[in-house]
Design a protein around this motif. Structure first.
Motif, short mmCIF file in Angstrom:
data_model
loop_
_atom_site.label_atom_id
_atom_site.label_comp_id
_atom_site.label_asym_id
_atom_site.label_seq_id
_atom_site.Cartn_x
_atom_site.Cartn_y
_atom_site.Cartn_z
N SER A 1 117.31 65.95 -33.44
CA SER A 1 116.46 67.03 -33.94
C SER A 1 117.26 68.07 -34.71
O SER A 1 116.76 68.68 -35.66
N GLU A 2 118.54 68.29 -34.31
CA GLU A 2 119.35 69.30 -34.99
C GLU A 2 120.03 68.73 -36.22
O GLU A 2 120.58 67.64 -36.19
N VAL A 3 119.99 69.52 -37.31
CA VAL A 3 120.61 69.11 -38.56
C VAL A 3 122.10 69.43 -38.53
O VAL A 3 122.50 70.54 -38.15
N THR A 4 122.93 68.48 -38.91
CA THR A 4 124.38 68.65 -38.90
C THR A 4 124.92 68.71 -40.32
O THR A 4 124.21 68.44 -41.29
N ASP A 5 126.20 69.03 -40.43
CA ASP A 5 126.86 69.02 -41.74
C ASP A 5 126.84 67.62 -42.34
O ASP A 5 126.75 67.46 -43.57
N ALA A 6 126.92 66.61 -41.48
CA ALA A 6 126.87 65.23 -41.98
C ALA A 6 125.51 64.93 -42.62
O ALA A 6 125.43 64.21 -43.62
N ASP A 7 124.44 65.49 -42.05
CA ASP A 7 123.11 65.30 -42.63
C ASP A 7 123.01 65.98 -43.99
O ASP A 7 122.43 65.43 -44.94
N LYS A 8 123.58 67.18 -44.10
CA LYS A 8 123.57 67.90 -45.38
C LYS A 8 124.39 67.15 -46.42
O LYS A 8 124.01 67.10 -47.60
N ALA A 9 125.50 66.56 -46.00
CA ALA A 9 126.32 65.76 -46.91
C ALA A 9 125.55 64.54 -47.40
O ALA A 9 125.67 64.13 -48.57
#
Length: 463
Positions: A393-401
């Motif tokens: 559920s939580e967005v990570t830096d890897a998701d933004k990348a």
């Protein structure tokens, strides 16, 4: 060709050396520029190398009728030769008067008084300043708090930025204000095990609890986008806006609908508040699509019922001394009138309603791709939310990348996608055809597949 390349290189150097862009990554200031666009036609923009790219975000949610429309260019030129400017403090002009009357025909209820600004931020800022004026005239100086939502976005003035619940916009700015109160995002993805109806009940209860804690006599306004556009095309539960409007009415709170994105056809209606989302607000703000982005213009429509309480004998000598040098600018208003004429003549609202189902289906066809966590759309605005692990559920830096890489790949393939963190947003010009929708979504498919493979994205669980 040599001259073209020389000019391009000179302009690129000017971008790097002299231009201070919005959302400037300061570590790259002076070393990294932005892609240079040289032209536009229909749903396409043309870059400095002559490549045609589908403009997936319609500029910034605004290029409704597409690029290269002679009607708008002629209206701009003609009005510039007749009257290029007037002081809105002391005089009016014909295009502004005509545009106010036209917009008053489009708005729901009694929202027939139109105030013009320079864009969306100043439109929302003006609406909020009106609530200050309104309550001061009514002898309620303590009734000034503003209620907004997480994931909402309302502008870049100090006040509207403070009302924006996109936390990514907060670092290194002093946005905290005691008068701003945030409610939970109405993102149905956050409902967990609750049904949509239960989730809505909890959202309404949260609003009522806030009012009880703060006191209805301290809360001036509830400010809400019909759908939370820059938050990732978040579509509230069915009935959300009507329920919240009822709470506002019970507590004498002004309901402001921020239609800067949804106004002028994005959801198949001139304004989405009533016909799409089932609410008649007290104030509607607009911008972007009113001129299809050809020139800056914004504004708000205010309920006559509100104005009656602070005008005439009720004014107590007060004046609403808020405005801008370019309020009701004659050239901008002429462009808006021409834009409205094109939308009507070409049946663009009907076209949006005809192709929006195809748009939704084309996006939905991407839902089984690795990395795709959720897909949302309404009218011709949609979002494909991507995560390396769609089960989280939580967005990570890897998701933004991952989101950034999708954008880069799509750009190389001929599609501009608006990356908002891990979310790929599309809001194409309203003239887009079914075939062009298919082309746009096929490029997005390729971008997601390639980026997902590079970043090791997993497939969403069937559960």
């Amino acid at each position: 060709m040599a001259e073209f390349n020389t000019e391009t290189e000179t302009l690129a150097e000017a971008v790097r050396t002299n231009l201070f862009a919005p959302a400037q990554e300061m570590s790259t200031l002076g070393r990294k520029g932005l892609p240079m666009l040289k032209g536009g036609e229909g749903i396409y923009v043309i870059d400095s190398e002559g490549r045609r790219l589908i403009d997936g975000p319609a500029g910034m949610w605004c290029t409704q009728i597409g690029y290269g429309r002679r009607e708008i260019a002629d209206a701009l030129a003609d009005q510039s030769m007749h009257l290029s400017y007037n002081s809105p403090w002391y005089t009016s002009n014909s295009p502004a008067a005509k545009l106010a009357a036209r917009i008053a025909e489009m708005t729901p209820g009694d929202l027939t008084r139109i105030f013009f600004t320079t864009g969306g931020s100043t439109a929302v800022d003006t609406a909020l300043r009106f609530t200050e004026f309104y309550n001061n005239i009514l002898g309620r100086p303590q009734k000034k708090k503003i209620v907004v939502r997480m994931d909402g976005y309302h502008g870049s003035t100090s006040l509207t930025a403070a009302c924006s619940g996109r936390t990514g916009n907060w670092p290194n700015f002093d946005v905290a204000q005691d008068r701003i109160n945030f409610l939970s995002s109405p993102n149905v993805r956050l409902a967990g095990n609750r049904t949509e109806a239960e989730f809505l009940d909890d959202l309404v209860a949260e609003f009522e609890t806030l009012i009880e804690e703060k006191g209805a006599d301290t809360i001036a306004a509830f400010l809400a986008e019909p759908l939370l556009a820059s938050g990732g095309v978040i579509i509230p539960p069915t009935g959300y806006h009507a329920r919240f409007k009822a709470v506002c009415e019970a507590n004498d709170i002004i309901y402001i609908s921020d239609e800067v994105v949804t106004g002028f056809g994005r959801c198949g209606e001139w304004f989405a508040s009533e016909k799409v989302f089932g609410v008649v607000p007290d104030i509607i703000t607009f911008a972007k699509g009113v001129t299809s982005g050809y020139v800056p213009l914004g504004g708000l429509a205010i309920s006559e019922k509100l104005l009656d309480r602070v005008s005439g004998e009720n004014a107590k000598g007060g004046s609403f001394t808020n405005g801008y040098t370019y309020s009701g600018h004659p050239v901008s208003c002429a462009a808006a009138l021409a834009n409205i004429e094109v939308i009507e003549r070409d049946g663009i609202l009907a076209h949006v309603n005809e192709v929006s189902g195809h748009f939704a289906a084309a996006l939905k066809a991407l839902e089984d791709l690795p990395g795709v966590a959720d897909i949302r759309s309404k009218g011709l605005v949609g979002c494909v939310e991507c995560m390396v692990d769609p089960g989280r559920s939580e967005v990570t830096d890897a998701d933004k990348a991952l989101g950034l890489r999708i954008d880069e790949i799509c750009f190389s393939l001929g599609l501009i996608v608006r990356p908002i963190g891990n979310m790929c947003v599309l809001s194409p010009p309203l003239i887009i055809t079914r075939q062009e929708i298919d082309s746009m979504c096929e490029i997005l498919r390729e971008g997601i597949l390639r980026a997902g493979e590079e970043k090791g994205a997993a497939q969403r669980s069937a559960a």
